[in-house]
Design a protein around this motif. Structure first.
Motif, short mmCIF file in Angstrom:
data_model
loop_
_atom_site.label_atom_id
_atom_site.label_comp_id
_atom_site.label_asym_id
_atom_site.label_seq_id
_atom_site.Cartn_x
_atom_site.Cartn_y
_atom_site.Cartn_z
N PHE A 177 34.34 -26.27 -116.71
CA PHE A 177 35.35 -25.28 -116.36
C PHE A 177 36.70 -25.61 -116.99
O PHE A 177 37.35 -24.75 -117.59
N ALA A 178 37.12 -26.87 -116.90
CA ALA A 178 38.45 -27.23 -117.36
C ALA A 178 38.53 -27.42 -118.88
O ALA A 178 39.45 -26.96 -119.53
N TRP A 179 37.53 -28.08 -119.45
CA TRP A 179 37.60 -28.43 -120.87
C TRP A 179 37.58 -27.18 -121.76
O TRP A 179 38.19 -27.15 -122.82
N PHE A 180 36.82 -26.20 -121.35
CA PHE A 180 36.65 -25.05 -122.24
C PHE A 180 37.32 -23.79 -121.69
O PHE A 180 37.00 -22.69 -122.12
N ARG B 104 38.25 -11.14 -118.37
CA ARG B 104 39.35 -11.91 -118.94
C ARG B 104 40.48 -12.08 -117.92
O ARG B 104 41.04 -13.16 -117.75
N GLU B 105 40.77 -10.98 -117.22
CA GLU B 105 41.80 -11.02 -116.18
C GLU B 105 41.49 -12.10 -115.15
O GLU B 105 42.34 -12.93 -114.82
N VAL B 106 40.24 -12.07 -114.68
CA VAL B 106 39.83 -13.04 -113.65
C VAL B 106 39.91 -14.45 -114.19
O VAL B 106 40.49 -15.35 -113.57
N LEU B 107 39.36 -14.66 -115.38
CA LEU B 107 39.33 -16.00 -115.96
C LEU B 107 40.75 -16.53 -116.17
O LEU B 107 41.01 -17.72 -115.98
N GLN B 108 41.66 -15.63 -116.53
CA GLN B 108 43.03 -16.05 -116.72
C GLN B 108 43.63 -16.54 -115.40
O GLN B 108 44.37 -17.51 -115.37
N GLN B 109 43.27 -15.82 -114.33
CA GLN B 109 43.81 -16.19 -113.02
C GLN B 109 43.30 -17.56 -112.57
O GLN B 109 44.03 -18.32 -111.96
N VAL B 110 42.02 -17.85 -112.86
CA VAL B 110 41.45 -19.10 -112.36
C VAL B 110 41.44 -20.21 -113.42
O VAL B 110 40.79 -21.22 -113.25
N ASN B 111 42.16 -20.03 -114.49
CA ASN B 111 42.21 -21.03 -115.55
C ASN B 111 43.03 -22.24 -115.08
O ASN B 111 44.26 -22.24 -115.11
N VAL B 112 42.32 -23.28 -114.68
CA VAL B 112 42.99 -24.46 -114.12
C VAL B 112 43.97 -25.06 -115.12
O VAL B 112 45.10 -25.40 -114.78
N SER C 217 57.79 -25.46 -115.03
CA SER C 217 58.02 -24.31 -114.16
C SER C 217 57.08 -24.36 -112.95
O SER C 217 55.88 -24.22 -113.06
N VAL C 218 57.69 -24.64 -111.80
CA VAL C 218 56.93 -24.67 -110.53
C VAL C 218 56.92 -23.25 -109.98
O VAL C 218 57.97 -22.73 -109.59
N THR C 219 55.76 -22.61 -109.98
CA THR C 219 55.71 -21.22 -109.53
C THR C 219 54.92 -21.10 -108.24
O THR C 219 54.03 -21.90 -107.97
N THR C 220 55.28 -20.08 -107.46
CA THR C 220 54.59 -19.88 -106.19
C THR C 220 53.13 -19.53 -106.42
O THR C 220 52.25 -20.03 -105.72
N ASP C 221 52.85 -18.68 -107.43
CA ASP C 221 51.45 -18.27 -107.60
C ASP C 221 50.59 -19.46 -108.05
O ASP C 221 49.43 -19.57 -107.68
N GLY C 222 51.20 -20.39 -108.83
CA GLY C 222 50.46 -21.59 -109.20
C GLY C 222 50.13 -22.42 -107.96
O GLY C 222 48.99 -22.85 -107.76
N LEU C 223 51.16 -22.59 -107.12
CA LEU C 223 50.98 -23.37 -105.89
C LEU C 223 49.90 -22.74 -105.00
O LEU C 223 48.99 -23.42 -104.51
N VAL C 224 49.99 -21.42 -104.85
CA VAL C 224 49.03 -20.71 -104.00
C VAL C 224 47.62 -20.84 -104.58
O VAL C 224 46.66 -21.06 -103.84
N PHE C 225 47.52 -20.75 -105.91
CA PHE C 225 46.19 -20.86 -106.53
C PHE C 225 45.53 -22.18 -106.17
O PHE C 225 44.40 -22.22 -105.71
#
Lengths: 239, 313
Positions: A174-177, A190-198, A209-217
């Motif tokens: 998941f992370a490497w690729f 693509r939308e989904v994968l972008q959201q869950v791209n660790v 940049s510390v973002t709320t959506d990153g923290l929430v993810f």
């Protein structure tokens, strides 16, 4: 909460009692050390940042973190101590969460060992503290997620090695690729994968940049895997 | 104290426990006896909330084991079958950890550890890692853990398995001692074990209760199969005729060697005196006269072999 603390304390101590804990720390420090060396972070004229280390560390963590958490539940199944634990007056959630916190604390202690590079940077250069701290915060968040996944893998089997492989392989793939998947996918996938791209999420933090959506993810996905782990532990009772 | 109603447990399609019911009053010490695989551990694991039953209900101290499991777990002290422990922990550390799980504060834990380590003869090894202890000591650690929170109910699954004779005797007397303050349910596949310690025995086979009662009651039920053995100096036919004429004799078996006849008389009553008078009357020399009462052991063996199994409930 007292039960969670009791479980966490015992678990953390047993990580330090077993040789696996030290091997994992040594392996992690060796790899990050080699990365810092090879990337010539301390060469004259280079910017005073740990950028190269931050770039690769999450990839290494896909293997290292499941090795920390692999014994958490599988060892209890294997030795049968799960019976004394789950007949004590504590909930399954308290047990799983205590073990999770112990693995996470172990990871944070391990990560803290790399602070020595920061000290060196401060001595020989003038690092950007804001971006560095934000990157470390990002690494802790990656740990929050990966540890939850590792605990989930450990809840599935009574064999530590199987738990490690079940944890490491999906994280690694998941992370490497992740950027490869994102670039190839189209439309809503693509939308989904972008959201869950660790890795993408982590890079935001690495850039400062510390973002709320990153923290929430990170927090929400960790909560999801912990929830599933508790359900797996509960379901094993019915067998 | 312990209330079990029509409890069943299936593992897939295998029926491990088949609709059993029993109840145990406060202060009783009850033995759960059955061959390996009879369903003892399965029943105990349901009572200790380790796994849920397929059907039926069980309650301890008025709390249902399924819906109020945390309340049940806090009044039960449990020693599991193979006594799993953390080998890397020291005895005191382990007991301290268990005390925390039972919600004891620091002072209570200190007092409790002092109390149980004395009671279970652990004082000398309290600082040793559990992994270095012998099997007997480990069993005591498990027992100490079960006693730590001073539970109302003690459930011990095969408490003396793997111990040497001295340790078995010590453990038995400890359990009997404990029964003064706790309700005890212990399981075993060895009859003398439960006979020695328990007021009441529940015999279970193939997931069903086949007999239950005090050791004396159970013995009474099997004493119908007692026999009297006599060895007299007389011809076989005379002996058979003489003995069969006695009152209460159901079956006589005779065999003679060198003029001596050995007779085995199946009877309910004690016929030794009658046989002696008969021999004296007839002028037979007697060199053996004894009564053999069928033991609980025989009864138990028959149950296990399936001769009595399931005929009653």
């Amino acid at each position: 909460m007292r039960n969670v603390t009791a479980i966490m304390q015992r678990e953390l101590l047993s990580l330090f009692w077993s040789p696996i804990g030290y091997i994992v720390i040594a392996g992690f420090l060796l790899i990050t050390g080699v990365i810092v060396l090879v990337s010539e972070t301390f060469a004259p004229g280079q910017p005073a940042s740990l950028r190269s280390m931050f770039q690769y560390t999450p990839l290494i963590l896909t293997i290292i973190i499941p090795a920390i958490s692999m014994r958490a539940l599988s060892e209890e199944y294997r030795t049968g101590t799960i019976e004394t634990l789950t007949t004590a007056p504590i909930t399954d959630f308290e047990m799983v969460f205590g073990k999770y916190l112990a693995s996470l604390a172990f990871y944070v202690i391990m990560l803290a060992c790399t602070l020595v590079y920061l000290v060196l940077l401060e001595i020989f250069g003038n690092p950007d503290w804001g971006a560095t701290l934000s990157a470390y915060f990002g690494l802790v968040l990656v740990g929050v997620l990966f540890t939850a996944f590792g605990i989930f893998a450990s809840s599935l089997t009574r064999n530590q090695i199987v738990a490690w492989i079940l944890g490491a392989v999906p994280l690694l793939l998941f992370a490497w690729f992740s950027f490869y998947y994102v670039s190839r996918a189209e439309g809503w996938v693509r939308e989904v994968l972008q959201q869950v791209n660790v890795m993408g999420r982590f890079e935001q933090f690495a850039r400062g940049s510390v973002t709320t959506d990153g923290l929430v993810f990170f927090l929400a996905s960790a909560a999801f895997f912990l929830f599933v782990s508790v359900k797996v532990v509960e379901s094993r009772r019915w067998r | 104290m312990i209330e079990v109603r029509n409890l069943s447990k299936f593992y897939g399609s295998h029926r491990a426990v088949d609709s059993i019911s029993f109840s145990i009053a406060e202060g009783e010490i009850v033995g759960f006896l059955g061959p390996n695989g009879a369903g003892k551990t399965t029943t105990i694991r349901i009572l200790t909330c380790f796994h849920p039953a397929t059907a039926g209900a069980a309650a301890i101290n008025g709390h249902d084991v399924f819906t109020e499991s945390i309340k049940v777990r806090s009044v039960v002290g449990y020693l599991p079958e193979n006594n799993p422990l953390y080998p890397e922990m020291r005895v005191r550390e382990y007991l301290d950890f268990r005390g925390k799980l039972h919600g004891l504060d620091r002072a209570q834990r200190r007092a409790a550890i002092g109390r149980v380590s004395e009671r279970c003869w652990l004082t000398d090894v309290i600082r040793r890692p559990i992994g270095q202890l012998s099997k007997g000591f480990r069993q005591r650690v498990g027992l100490a853990d079960a006693l730590l929170h001073n539970p109302k109910v003690l459930i011990l699954d095969e408490p003396t398995v793997g111990l040497d004779p001295t340790q078995i005797r010590e453990t038995r007397s400890l359990i009997q001692d404990l029964a003064k303050e706790h309700t005890v349910l212990l399981s075993s596949h060895i009859l003398p074990e439960v006979q020695a310690t328990c007021q009441r025995i529940i015999i279970i086979n193939r997931g069903r209760i086949v007999a239950s009662g005090s050791p004396d009651e159970l013995r009474e039920r099997v004493s119908g199969e007692s026999q009297t053995i006599a060895e007299v100096q007389a011809p076989e036919t005379d002996v058979r005729a003489g003995l069969e004429g006695l009152q209460g004799v159901t079956k006589v078996k005779v065999a003679s060697t060198n003029g001596w006849t050995r007779a085995t008389v199946a009877t309910k009553a004690d016929l030794r005196e009658t046989i002696f008078r008969l021999s004296a009357e007839k002028g037979w020399a007697v060199r053996e006269l004894r009564r053999e009462v069928a033991s609980l052991e025989d009864f138990f063996v028959k149950i296990v072999a399936g001769a009595i199994g399931g005929s009653e409930k």
